[in-house]
Design a protein around this motif. Sequence first.
Motif, PDB file in Angstrom:
ATOM      1  N   VAL A   1      -8.634   0.070  -1.863  1.00 35.67           N
ATOM      2  CA  VAL A   1      -9.844  -0.736  -1.928  1.00 35.67           C
ATOM      3  C   VAL A   1      -9.906  -1.553  -0.648  1.00 35.67           C
ATOM      4  N   SER A   2     -11.072  -1.603  -0.021  1.00 38.52           N
ATOM      5  CA  SER A   2     -11.201  -2.379   1.215  1.00 38.52           C
ATOM      6  C   SER A   2     -12.438  -3.261   1.162  1.00 38.52           C
ATOM      7  N   ARG A   3     -12.325  -4.374   1.877  1.00 35.69           N
ATOM      8  CA  ARG A   3     -13.479  -5.268   2.023  1.00 35.69           C
ATOM      9  C   ARG A   3     -13.306  -6.061   3.318  1.00 35.69           C
ATOM     10  N   VAL A   4     -14.429  -6.508   3.855  1.00 33.59           N
ATOM     11  CA  VAL A   4     -14.416  -7.323   5.064  1.00 33.59           C
ATOM     12  C   VAL A   4     -14.824  -8.738   4.679  1.00 33.59           C
ATOM     13  N   GLU A   5     -14.034  -9.711   5.151  1.00 34.67           N
ATOM     14  CA  GLU A   5     -14.341 -11.119   4.911  1.00 34.67           C
ATOM     15  C   GLU A   5     -14.649 -11.790   6.253  1.00 34.67           C
ATOM     16  N   ASN A   6     -15.643 -12.630   6.283  1.00 36.22           N
ATOM     17  CA  ASN A   6     -15.975 -13.428   7.482  1.00 36.22           C
ATOM     18  C   ASN A   6     -16.178 -12.588   8.738  1.00 36.22           C
ATOM     19  N   ASP A   7     -16.584 -11.347   8.607  1.00 40.00           N
ATOM     20  CA  ASP A   7     -16.879 -10.440   9.717  1.00 40.00           C
ATOM     21  C   ASP A   7     -15.687 -10.086  10.595  1.00 40.00           C
ATOM     22  N   ARG A   8     -14.497 -10.658  10.359  1.00 42.58           N
ATOM     23  CA  ARG A   8     -13.359 -10.354  11.222  1.00 42.58           C
ATOM     24  C   ARG A   8     -12.031 -10.211  10.484  1.00 42.58           C
ATOM     25  N   VAL A   9     -12.090 -10.184   9.156  1.00 47.44           N
ATOM     26  CA  VAL A   9     -10.881 -10.008   8.352  1.00 47.44           C
ATOM     27  C   VAL A   9     -11.059  -8.774   7.469  1.00 47.44           C
ATOM     28  N   LEU A  10     -10.131  -7.836   7.603  1.00 44.46           N
ATOM     29  CA  LEU A  10     -10.145  -6.628   6.795  1.00 44.46           C
ATOM     30  C   LEU A  10      -9.044  -6.744   5.745  1.00 44.46           C
ATOM     31  N   VAL A  11      -9.426  -6.624   4.478  1.00 41.07           N
ATOM     32  CA  VAL A  11      -8.474  -6.696   3.371  1.00 41.07           C
ATOM     33  C   VAL A  11      -8.391  -5.310   2.731  1.00 41.07           C
ATOM     34  N   LEU A  12      -7.162  -4.792   2.635  1.00 43.76           N
ATOM     35  CA  LEU A  12      -6.905  -3.497   2.025  1.00 43.76           C
ATOM     36  C   LEU A  12      -5.966  -3.707   0.849  1.00 43.76           C
ATOM     37  N   GLU A  13      -6.247  -3.026  -0.267  1.00 39.44           N
ATOM     38  CA  GLU A  13      -5.404  -3.149  -1.457  1.00 39.44           C
ATOM     39  C   GLU A  13      -5.171  -1.774  -2.048  1.00 39.44           C
ATOM     40  N   ARG A  14      -3.947  -1.591  -2.561  1.00 36.31           N
ATOM     41  CA  ARG A  14      -3.635  -0.348  -3.264  1.00 36.31           C
ATOM     42  C   ARG A  14      -2.450  -0.610  -4.188  1.00 36.31           C
ATOM     43  N   VAL A  15      -2.467   0.018  -5.338  1.00 38.78           N
ATOM     44  CA  VAL A  15      -1.374  -0.104  -6.297  1.00 38.78           C
ATOM     45  C   VAL A  15      -0.506   1.151  -6.196  1.00 38.78           C
ATOM     46  N   PHE A  16       0.806   0.929  -6.069  1.00 38.23           N
ATOM     47  CA  PHE A  16       1.779   2.014  -6.006  1.00 38.23           C
ATOM     48  C   PHE A  16       2.631   1.997  -7.264  1.00 38.23           C
ATOM     49  N   ASP A  17       2.934   3.173  -7.759  1.00 35.80           N
ATOM     50  CA  ASP A  17       3.746   3.311  -8.969  1.00 35.80           C
ATOM     51  C   ASP A  17       5.224   3.289  -8.575  1.00 35.80           C
ATOM     52  N   ALA A  18       5.657   2.128  -8.087  1.00 37.21           N
ATOM     53  CA  ALA A  18       7.043   1.936  -7.659  1.00 37.21           C
ATOM     54  C   ALA A  18       7.350   0.446  -7.709  1.00 37.21           C
ATOM     55  N   PRO A  19       8.619   0.091  -7.919  1.00 40.11           N
ATOM     56  CA  PRO A  19       8.992  -1.321  -7.970  1.00 40.11           C
ATOM     57  C   PRO A  19       8.754  -2.032  -6.637  1.00 40.11           C
TER      58      PRO A  19
END
Length: 171
Positions: free
Chosen positions: A7-25
């Motif tokens: 999942v990705s989104r841009v905040e304040n035109d200069r911050v890129l946030v990426l998220e992902r869930v992994f099936d691992a500890p």
Amino acid sequence: MSNSAMVSRVENDRVLVLERVFDAPRELVFSMFKEPEHLKHWWGPKGWDLPVCNLDFRPGGVWHYCMKCVDESFGEYYGMESWGKGIYKEIDEPDTIVYTDYFSDAEGNMNDEMPSTDVTMQFIDLDGRTKLVSRSEYVSAEALKSVIDMGMMEGVTETWDRLEERLNAVK
């Protein structure tokens, strides 16, 4: 498999946030970022290897690496090298890694023509699974746009796919 797309989104035109869930500890996912023997197996997009991976994993330490295109089907990119350098600011194992990422040359000299990135990576425990949140801050909206235009989103997606493959291979 994570069964979870990035999942990705841009905040304040200069911050890129990426998220992902992994099936691992969480501890295992964190170790993938601190141990060269793991990084060599997954860092970089599909078709690229990591022939150089010098890592001093501590605040103030440096990670200097080279990604090299090893897939002949990539045409003009085959044989191309892309050097990078990270300087660690903060490490709170197994929760957070904060570093500045630079384009560099083989000697580790930073490329001032290319944008640097302030990166904060969070590793969130989800009862045996791990949510990885990467927050990359650029100096300007133009700097963020330039790396997106270079194909960074595709590269990160493929890199995290390779991370998932590595996690599945070692857990």
